[in-house]
Design a protein around this motif. Structure first.
Motif, PDB file in Angstrom:
ATOM      1  N   ASP A  60       0.829  -1.186   0.000  1.00 40.77           N
ATOM      2  CA  ASP A  60       0.000   0.000   0.000  1.00 40.77           C
ATOM      3  C   ASP A  60       0.878   1.255   0.000  1.00 40.77           C
ATOM      4  O   ASP A  60       0.553   2.255  -0.612  1.00 40.77           O
ATOM      5  N   ARG A  61       1.981   1.162   0.664  1.00 43.09           N
ATOM      6  CA  ARG A  61       2.897   2.291   0.788  1.00 43.09           C
ATOM      7  C   ARG A  61       3.415   2.718  -0.583  1.00 43.09           C
ATOM      8  O   ARG A  61       3.769   3.872  -0.770  1.00 43.09           O
ATOM      9  N   SER A  80       1.663   2.420  -3.396  1.00 41.75           N
ATOM     10  CA  SER A  80       0.526   2.352  -4.326  1.00 41.75           C
ATOM     11  C   SER A  80       0.607   3.383  -5.444  1.00 41.75           C
ATOM     12  O   SER A  80       0.268   3.095  -6.586  1.00 41.75           O
ATOM     13  N   GLN A 117       3.171   4.544  -6.847  1.00 42.35           N
ATOM     14  CA  GLN A 117       4.229   4.169  -7.767  1.00 42.35           C
ATOM     15  C   GLN A 117       3.801   2.956  -8.597  1.00 42.35           C
ATOM     16  O   GLN A 117       4.142   2.844  -9.771  1.00 42.35           O
ATOM     17  N   ARG A 145      12.672   5.721  -0.457  1.00 46.23           N
ATOM     18  CA  ARG A 145      11.226   5.956  -0.490  1.00 46.23           C
ATOM     19  C   ARG A 145      10.564   5.075  -1.552  1.00 46.23           C
ATOM     20  O   ARG A 145       9.439   4.633  -1.387  1.00 46.23           O
ATOM     21  N   ALA A 146      11.293   4.816  -2.642  1.00 46.51           N
ATOM     22  CA  ALA A 146      10.739   4.007  -3.733  1.00 46.51           C
ATOM     23  C   ALA A 146      10.730   2.510  -3.407  1.00 46.51           C
ATOM     24  O   ALA A 146      10.175   1.720  -4.150  1.00 46.51           O
ATOM     25  N   THR A 196       0.765   6.109   2.194  1.00 50.25           N
ATOM     26  CA  THR A 196       0.993   6.264   0.746  1.00 50.25           C
ATOM     27  C   THR A 196       1.755   7.543   0.410  1.00 50.25           C
ATOM     28  O   THR A 196       2.222   7.705  -0.707  1.00 50.25           O
ATOM     29  N   LEU A 205       4.571   8.435   1.894  1.00 46.49           N
ATOM     30  CA  LEU A 205       6.007   8.305   2.191  1.00 46.49           C
ATOM     31  C   LEU A 205       6.852   8.036   0.960  1.00 46.49           C
ATOM     32  O   LEU A 205       8.051   8.290   0.948  1.00 46.49           O
ATOM     33  N   GLN A 206       6.237   7.554  -0.089  1.00 46.26           N
ATOM     34  CA  GLN A 206       6.966   7.235  -1.321  1.00 46.26           C
ATOM     35  C   GLN A 206       7.550   8.486  -1.970  1.00 46.26           C
ATOM     36  O   GLN A 206       8.495   8.398  -2.745  1.00 46.26           O
ATOM     37  N   GLN A 218       7.022  12.149  -0.313  1.00 43.48           N
ATOM     38  CA  GLN A 218       6.915  13.400   0.438  1.00 43.48           C
ATOM     39  C   GLN A 218       8.038  13.472   1.453  1.00 43.48           C
ATOM     40  O   GLN A 218       8.021  12.823   2.487  1.00 43.48           O
ATOM     41  N   VAL A 253       5.966   9.298  -9.718  1.00 44.59           N
ATOM     42  CA  VAL A 253       7.292   8.914  -9.219  1.00 44.59           C
ATOM     43  C   VAL A 253       7.969  10.161  -8.656  1.00 44.59           C
ATOM     44  O   VAL A 253       7.749  11.268  -9.145  1.00 44.59           O
ATOM     45  N   SER A 254       8.795   9.968  -7.648  1.00 45.14           N
ATOM     46  CA  SER A 254       9.328  11.117  -6.918  1.00 45.14           C
ATOM     47  C   SER A 254      10.198  12.064  -7.754  1.00 45.14           C
ATOM     48  O   SER A 254      10.199  13.264  -7.498  1.00 45.14           O
TER      49      SER A 254
END
Lengths: 338, 77, 338, 77
Positions: A3-4, A6, A8, A45-46, C62, C64-65, C67, C189-190
């Motif tokens: 879920d974290r 999601s 991406q 983070r990815a 969600t 954290l990917q 931010q 994507v970040s």
């Protein structure tokens, strides 16, 4: 836990499959300054599987203006950068395995790390071309892609090197550039770091999900303050007889003789560095005139810098007075000369 | 006419972002020599050159109308 | 303490003078998601004098990917984003004054903040065009520059609006875009965030040091995965009869009627309800403790209820997660709060 | 011939990044109508249009040889 990731996974070029691949990969970042911190944060983070980071330095107050993993406390405690980085990265994502090395990156320290791990990608976050040429040789010898990145002022550049496909750094630059502009001589603003990181991390994600087709094949270069942006097609730069990526590679930067040599001048609180290349004193003098008290004569340039004095000879020798540490001496050398 | 874009320290050295040169045809090597004399650039070795956004080598020929970029590698990180 | 900014002072377009100006300026960032976090971190590292940040949301897994100010702990504690941001920003630079507002940005909440502060610049870090058009009206009415930024997938765009000089958002887009791609429908994507931030923060620094001459006058748009980059000259888009920046402005987005009370948070399977009254969280908590799994902190109450989760903020906002229906959301709201 | 660059959801809608159209001269408005019919785009209002990297309005005329970009604003942040 997926879920974290999601947002991406929703991204059509990554998806569930891509996310799974990212989680199985091991990336090596060389350097943990501005580019190193930012790339490391992105990958963690990815959801990268494993991240190894190498840096010889500790956190200083002048780093905080642009190096995103570090705080005032890290600076007060003079933590090595990779140690401070690991702490923050684990707070961000506790499921990633972070391996920090407080090490000077040279062929004696890097090769063993490469040989005993299975590294999928190397990200260049160094501040000098000595190390970049070394990474280039390692990349070709061990068949590992690497992503070059550099920045200074409001400028930056990036290029992705895929062994067997693209030209390598040696193809693009016949020899080591001497005295490029450095962050310590002309300064830097943080957006330049982020822009290079954006390019590096995007290419990293493409490589990690194995979408080689989408890789940028151009060298990108920009100046944010001048609103300038250019990409350069470089296919034709690939050289058949390149000593690194050619048919009979000699990997010149993996030879002992090519290393920048440092030696302690005993009892003199001085380290001597032999670079093996001529240094253009006059140009350097121009650039360093705001950095510290400067004296120049036909043979050498001498500069007071922090609590040290650096004496730079035209023939490529440099003396760093005021320290017995080879690491400190090298750091000062790279800060002043690049 | 050839348009030449300068970057990084090359800009600083002569205080201009671009210059124009009136020639019909010239090699990269010849152009470097000419600029060294005319603008007193300290050093144009190890500067990457692109003609119309494509990597160029010393023996490549630049035509009138081309845009040439001189890009010194930046080193920081 | 100026040593900390030495690399930025060395940068020729900033210098001692520029650094002093940065330290005297007050920036308002609207939104504290991906773009908000990243811009805030840049400005705080750069030594901005005062930073006000507005966001209505709290930290979720969600986020954290991409931010960069938030950690797993912030997420566990369900901290409001601006509160978590302030904590991290102060660890980074304790000399900056950070003013967080846990608020929905609308004209009733924004105008008082603008009127009682002296804001030098507004940075757009929202995720919707409703709010961007509102910022645009505020910018022109109060004569404050703003920097638009948005991103989704691997794409992004940015544009700087200088009242009295450039076209405004209303000139560029005649009306509210309907159904743009959102992070929650096509992912993100970040690096896309960082690229937009690099543009926004560079323009911010130019404005803060008053180097208006160097401002980017083009709208920039890119797609990192497709290796695409384009700038668009927009001078001619400026409209004489623009309702926002024209000769007789009506500021359409500052009218009460243009506000919504219940809104779908697009793609998040969430409805936000604004009640316009303060909610006595503690009393409510007592009453709800048998109704469902409950968590309370000083800012909000969160409760699992049926297949939904309701998050009730002290200031009168309620988020209903688990539905896209305003009706269902209202019903749950009434069932829980009365 | 006019080259048309598509971005964001427009790319997805027809599965192409760019298309080419054989016309000598056409207004932006006319081109939008043509594309709506030919490629069944759901919506081309509120899409920014640039001709040769300059902002364009509905009544502007596109000439053969021009590059036109259709840029739907992205909303996230």
């Amino acid at each position: 836990m997926t879920d974290r990731y999601s947002r991406q996974i929703m991204f059509k070029h990554i998806g569930e499959m891509g996310q799974e691949k990212i989680g199985q990969k091991h990336v090596l970042i060389i350097g943990c300054g501005a580019l190193g911190s930012a790339n490391a944060e992105n990958l963690v983070r990815a959801g990268i599987g494993k991240l190894t980071i190498i840096d010889r330095d500790y956190v200083e107050i002048t780093n905080l203006q642009r190096q995103n993993l570090f705080t005032e406390k890290d600076c007060d405690e003079q933590l090595p950068k990779v140690i401070a980085a690991k702490k923050r990265l684990e707070e961000i994502n506790s499921s990633v395995c972070i391996v920090p090395h407080v090490l000077d990156a040279n062929f004696e320290t890097l090769c063993p790390i490469i040989e005993r791990s299975s590294i999928d990608l190397i990200i260049d976050a160094t501040d000098n071309f000595d190390t970049r040429f070394l990474i280039n040789d390692i990349s070709l010898k061990y068949n590992i892609p690497w992503i070059m990145g550099s920045c200074v002022g409001s400028m930056g550049m990036s290029f992705t090197i895929l062994p067997g496909q693209t030209p390598c750094l040696q193809c693009l630059l016949d020899s080591l550039p001497v005295s490029g502009a450095t962050c310590d001589s002309v300064g830097i603003v943080s957006p330049a770091v982020q822009m290079v990181t954006a390019f590096q991390s995007t290419e990293a994600l493409k490589i990690l999900v194995e979408d080689y087709y989408s890789l940028r094949t151009t060298l990108v270069t920009f100046d944010l303050w001048s609103n300038y942006f250019q990409t350069i097609r470089v296919e034709r730069a690939k050289k058949e007889h390149c000593p690194t990526c050619g048919k009979q590679p000699s990997y010149p930067y993996l030879q002992y003789d090519s290393q920048t040599k440092t030696e302690l001048l005993c009892g003199r609180n001085t380290v001597q560095i032999r670079t093996g290349k001529k240094i253009p004193i006059d140009r350097l003098a121009k650039r360093l005139k705001k950095v510290g008290q400067l004296r120049v004569n036909p043979y050498l340039l001498s500069i007071d810098y922090q609590s040290y004095r650096a004496v730079i000879f035209r023939d490529g020798r440099v003396l760093i007075h005021g320290t017995n540490s080879k690491e400190i001496a090298k750091k000062i050398y790279h800060q002043l000369i690049g | 006419m050839i348009k030449i874009l300068l970057f990084a320290q090359l800009q600083e050295e002569i205080g201009q972002k671009h210059i124009e040169i009136e020639v019909k045809e010239i090699t990269v090597q010849q152009l470097k020599e000419m600029l060294k004399v005319k603008f007193k650039f300290a050093n144009l070795d190890n500067v990457m050159v692109a003609i119309n956004e494509e990597y160029a080598m010393d023996q490549d020929v630049i035509q009138s109308g081309d845009t040439v970029a001189f890009i010194p590698p930046v080193s920081g990180g």
